[in-house]
Scaffold this motif. Sequence first.
Motif, PDB file in Angstrom:
ATOM      1  N   GLN A  47     -33.560   5.268  -9.635  1.00 40.80           N
ATOM      2  CA  GLN A  47     -32.236   4.933 -10.169  1.00 40.80           C
ATOM      3  C   GLN A  47     -32.205   5.057 -11.691  1.00 40.80           C
ATOM      4  OE1 GLN A  47     -29.071   4.162  -8.942  1.00 40.80           O
ATOM      5  NE2 GLN A  47     -30.076   5.193  -7.245  1.00 40.80           N
ATOM      6  N   VAL A  48     -33.240   4.563 -12.354  1.00 38.63           N
ATOM      7  CA  VAL A  48     -33.295   4.662 -13.819  1.00 38.63           C
ATOM      8  C   VAL A  48     -33.334   6.129 -14.231  1.00 38.63           C
ATOM      9  CG1 VAL A  48     -34.738   4.193 -15.845  1.00 38.63           C
ATOM     10  CG2 VAL A  48     -34.329   2.391 -14.157  1.00 38.63           C
ATOM     11  N   GLN A  49     -34.160   6.911 -13.567  1.00 40.11           N
ATOM     12  CA  GLN A  49     -34.264   8.340 -13.882  1.00 40.11           C
ATOM     13  C   GLN A  49     -32.929   9.039 -13.661  1.00 40.11           C
ATOM     14  OE1 GLN A  49     -34.262  10.829 -11.244  1.00 40.11           O
ATOM     15  NE2 GLN A  49     -34.661  12.541 -12.585  1.00 40.11           N
ATOM     16  N   SER A  50     -32.239   8.727 -12.580  1.00 43.53           N
ATOM     17  CA  SER A  50     -30.966   9.406 -12.302  1.00 43.53           C
ATOM     18  C   SER A  50     -29.878   8.972 -13.283  1.00 43.53           C
ATOM     19  CB  SER A  50     -30.537   9.197 -10.855  1.00 43.53           C
ATOM     20  OG  SER A  50     -29.778   8.046 -10.686  1.00 43.53           O
ATOM     21  N   GLU A  51     -29.919   7.726 -13.743  1.00 44.23           N
ATOM     22  CA  GLU A  51     -28.935   7.270 -14.735  1.00 44.23           C
ATOM     23  C   GLU A  51     -29.149   7.995 -16.069  1.00 44.23           C
ATOM     24  OE1 GLU A  51     -27.107   3.804 -14.953  1.00 44.23           O
ATOM     25  OE2 GLU A  51     -26.935   3.810 -12.784  1.00 44.23           O
ATOM     26  N   TYR A  52     -30.391   8.168 -16.468  1.00 43.32           N
ATOM     27  CA  TYR A  52     -30.661   8.835 -17.744  1.00 43.32           C
ATOM     28  C   TYR A  52     -30.448  10.341 -17.668  1.00 43.32           C
ATOM     29  CZ  TYR A  52     -32.239   4.757 -20.267  1.00 43.32           C
ATOM     30  OH  TYR A  52     -32.284   3.559 -20.920  1.00 43.32           O
ATOM     31  N   ASN A  53     -30.603  10.952 -16.521  1.00 44.60           N
ATOM     32  CA  ASN A  53     -30.409  12.395 -16.394  1.00 44.60           C
ATOM     33  C   ASN A  53     -28.982  12.786 -16.055  1.00 44.60           C
ATOM     34  OD1 ASN A  53     -33.015  13.008 -17.023  1.00 44.60           O
ATOM     35  ND2 ASN A  53     -33.714  13.075 -14.904  1.00 44.60           N
ATOM     36  N   TRP A  54     -28.124  11.821 -15.747  1.00 42.11           N
ATOM     37  CA  TRP A  54     -26.753  12.125 -15.335  1.00 42.11           C
ATOM     38  C   TRP A  54     -26.006  12.933 -16.386  1.00 42.11           C
ATOM     39  CZ3 TRP A  54     -22.148  10.622 -17.658  1.00 42.11           C
ATOM     40  CH2 TRP A  54     -20.999  10.982 -16.965  1.00 42.11           C
ATOM     41  N   TYR A  55     -26.044  12.484 -17.634  1.00 45.75           N
ATOM     42  CA  TYR A  55     -25.276  13.159 -18.681  1.00 45.75           C
ATOM     43  C   TYR A  55     -25.735  14.603 -18.877  1.00 45.75           C
ATOM     44  CZ  TYR A  55     -23.903  14.728 -23.285  1.00 45.75           C
ATOM     45  OH  TYR A  55     -23.432  15.489 -24.316  1.00 45.75           O
ATOM     46  N   SER A  56     -27.032  14.818 -19.035  1.00 48.01           N
ATOM     47  CA  SER A  56     -27.504  16.186 -19.272  1.00 48.01           C
ATOM     48  C   SER A  56     -27.204  17.085 -18.072  1.00 48.01           C
ATOM     49  CB  SER A  56     -28.989  16.204 -19.614  1.00 48.01           C
ATOM     50  OG  SER A  56     -29.741  15.643 -18.562  1.00 48.01           O
ATOM     51  N   HIS A  57     -27.280  16.520 -16.866  1.00 51.20           N
ATOM     52  CA  HIS A  57     -26.960  17.300 -15.669  1.00 51.20           C
ATOM     53  C   HIS A  57     -25.479  17.675 -15.646  1.00 51.20           C
ATOM     54  CE1 HIS A  57     -27.063  18.664 -11.526  1.00 51.20           C
ATOM     55  NE2 HIS A  57     -26.063  17.845 -11.260  1.00 51.20           N
ATOM     56  N   GLN A  58     -24.598  16.696 -15.876  1.00 50.80           N
ATOM     57  CA  GLN A  58     -23.153  16.954 -15.862  1.00 50.80           C
ATOM     58  C   GLN A  58     -22.750  17.919 -16.973  1.00 50.80           C
ATOM     59  OE1 GLN A  58     -22.210  15.917 -12.670  1.00 50.80           O
ATOM     60  NE2 GLN A  58     -20.309  15.711 -13.759  1.00 50.80           N
ATOM     61  N   ALA A  59     -23.286  17.703 -18.175  1.00 50.84           N
ATOM     62  CA  ALA A  59     -22.937  18.581 -19.295  1.00 50.84           C
ATOM     63  C   ALA A  59     -23.418  20.006 -19.025  1.00 50.84           C
ATOM     64  CB  ALA A  59     -23.538  18.040 -20.591  1.00 50.84           C
ATOM     65  N   GLY A  60     -24.534  20.142 -18.331  1.00 47.65           N
ATOM     66  CA  GLY A  60     -25.042  21.465 -17.980  1.00 47.65           C
ATOM     67  C   GLY A  60     -24.184  22.185 -16.947  1.00 47.65           C
ATOM     68  N   LEU A  61     -23.418  21.428 -16.173  1.00 46.13           N
ATOM     69  CA  LEU A  61     -22.554  22.023 -15.153  1.00 46.13           C
ATOM     70  C   LEU A  61     -21.192  22.458 -15.694  1.00 46.13           C
ATOM     71  CD1 LEU A  61     -23.156  19.609 -12.128  1.00 46.13           C
ATOM     72  CD2 LEU A  61     -24.064  21.915 -12.438  1.00 46.13           C
ATOM     73  N   LEU A  62     -20.881  22.085 -16.929  1.00 50.23           N
ATOM     74  CA  LEU A  62     -19.581  22.433 -17.499  1.00 50.23           C
ATOM     75  C   LEU A  62     -19.458  23.951 -17.643  1.00 50.23           C
ATOM     76  CD1 LEU A  62     -19.195  19.777 -20.338  1.00 50.23           C
ATOM     77  CD2 LEU A  62     -18.093  19.784 -18.093  1.00 50.23           C
ATOM     78  N   PRO A  63     -18.300  24.495 -17.304  1.00 50.18           N
ATOM     79  CA  PRO A  63     -18.125  25.946 -17.469  1.00 50.18           C
ATOM     80  C   PRO A  63     -18.076  26.323 -18.948  1.00 50.18           C
ATOM     81  CG  PRO A  63     -16.088  24.923 -16.706  1.00 50.18           C
ATOM     82  CD  PRO A  63     -17.130  23.855 -16.716  1.00 50.18           C
ATOM     83  N   GLU A  64     -18.300  27.583 -19.217  1.00 48.19           N
ATOM     84  CA  GLU A  64     -18.265  28.072 -20.581  1.00 48.19           C
ATOM     85  C   GLU A  64     -16.866  27.844 -21.154  1.00 48.19           C
ATOM     86  OE1 GLU A  64     -19.092  32.275 -22.821  1.00 48.19           O
ATOM     87  OE2 GLU A  64     -20.225  31.831 -20.998  1.00 48.19           O
ATOM     88  N   GLY A  65     -16.799  27.385 -22.384  1.00 49.53           N
ATOM     89  CA  GLY A  65     -15.508  27.114 -23.009  1.00 49.53           C
ATOM     90  C   GLY A  65     -15.186  25.635 -23.084  1.00 49.53           C
ATOM     91  N   LEU A  66     -15.851  24.819 -22.269  1.00 49.23           N
ATOM     92  CA  LEU A  66     -15.683  23.371 -22.345  1.00 49.23           C
ATOM     93  C   LEU A  66     -16.768  22.832 -23.256  1.00 49.23           C
ATOM     94  CD1 LEU A  66     -13.559  23.301 -20.053  1.00 49.23           C
ATOM     95  CD2 LEU A  66     -14.787  21.370 -19.145  1.00 49.23           C
ATOM     96  N   GLU A  67     -16.367  22.085 -24.274  1.00 48.20           N
ATOM     97  CA  GLU A  67     -17.310  21.527 -25.237  1.00 48.20           C
ATOM     98  C   GLU A  67     -17.264  20.009 -25.177  1.00 48.20           C
ATOM     99  OE1 GLU A  67     -17.402  22.730 -29.356  1.00 48.20           O
ATOM    100  OE2 GLU A  67     -16.717  24.731 -28.785  1.00 48.20           O
ATOM    101  N   VAL A  68     -18.423  19.397 -25.192  1.00 48.50           N
ATOM    102  CA  VAL A  68     -18.497  17.938 -25.247  1.00 48.50           C
ATOM    103  C   VAL A  68     -18.126  17.512 -26.663  1.00 48.50           C
ATOM    104  CG1 VAL A  68     -19.994  15.927 -25.040  1.00 48.50           C
ATOM    105  CG2 VAL A  68     -20.245  17.829 -23.444  1.00 48.50           C
ATOM    106  N   VAL A  69     -17.094  16.665 -26.774  1.00 44.62           N
ATOM    107  CA  VAL A  69     -16.632  16.231 -28.093  1.00 44.62           C
ATOM    108  C   VAL A  69     -16.921  14.752 -28.360  1.00 44.62           C
ATOM    109  CG1 VAL A  69     -14.878  18.013 -28.351  1.00 44.62           C
ATOM    110  CG2 VAL A  69     -14.280  15.869 -27.236  1.00 44.62           C
TER     111      VAL A  69
END
Length: 175
Positions: A47-69
């Motif tokens: 659970q701890v590992q999945s909570e810490y990896n959630w953001y990088s995983h989700q941000a990696g799935l964003l299509p090209e043109g979407l920027e994290v602001v």
Amino acid sequence: MLWELIATLVAGLGAAGIALAIRFISRKKAPRWLIPVFAGLGMLSFQVQSEYNWYSHQAGLLPEGLEVVRTVEQQTFWRPWSYLYPQTLRFIAADIANAAPNQRNEAIWLVDLYFFERRLSAKKVVQVVHCQQHARADFTTQLAIPAPGEAISADWYQLEQNDPLLLALCQRQKV
């Protein structure tokens, strides 16, 4: 969320299996309480590992043109490790590639913002950003779009000059 629950249970069973192997190798000299302790630690670790990896995983799935602001890091007392390394459980991404300038005032851009939060569906909010006056507003039919050089109304929210949304969107305008 169902898959995460199943994965958590599998992690617990796998860790309990390791404890069983330790008991087997030690010819049952290792204590029996080792099995549930390993199972609990395996589930908690997953659970701890999945909570810490959630953001990088989700941000990696964003299509090209979407920027994290913007990212929001959280610290909570029931997760004491979050005080050492805060968790990113929410973030905002802007669809910079599909942003459109206003025909009346080219300093104003229409952009879609996507709000992501752990264990929730993404939400889309349409925003209007004024690059010259460093402001943003919710897009509504009642919003008054100022002409070039005209002051903005009270419906607009001021942004810092170094706001990531303003920088990402207005840099595109200059290109």
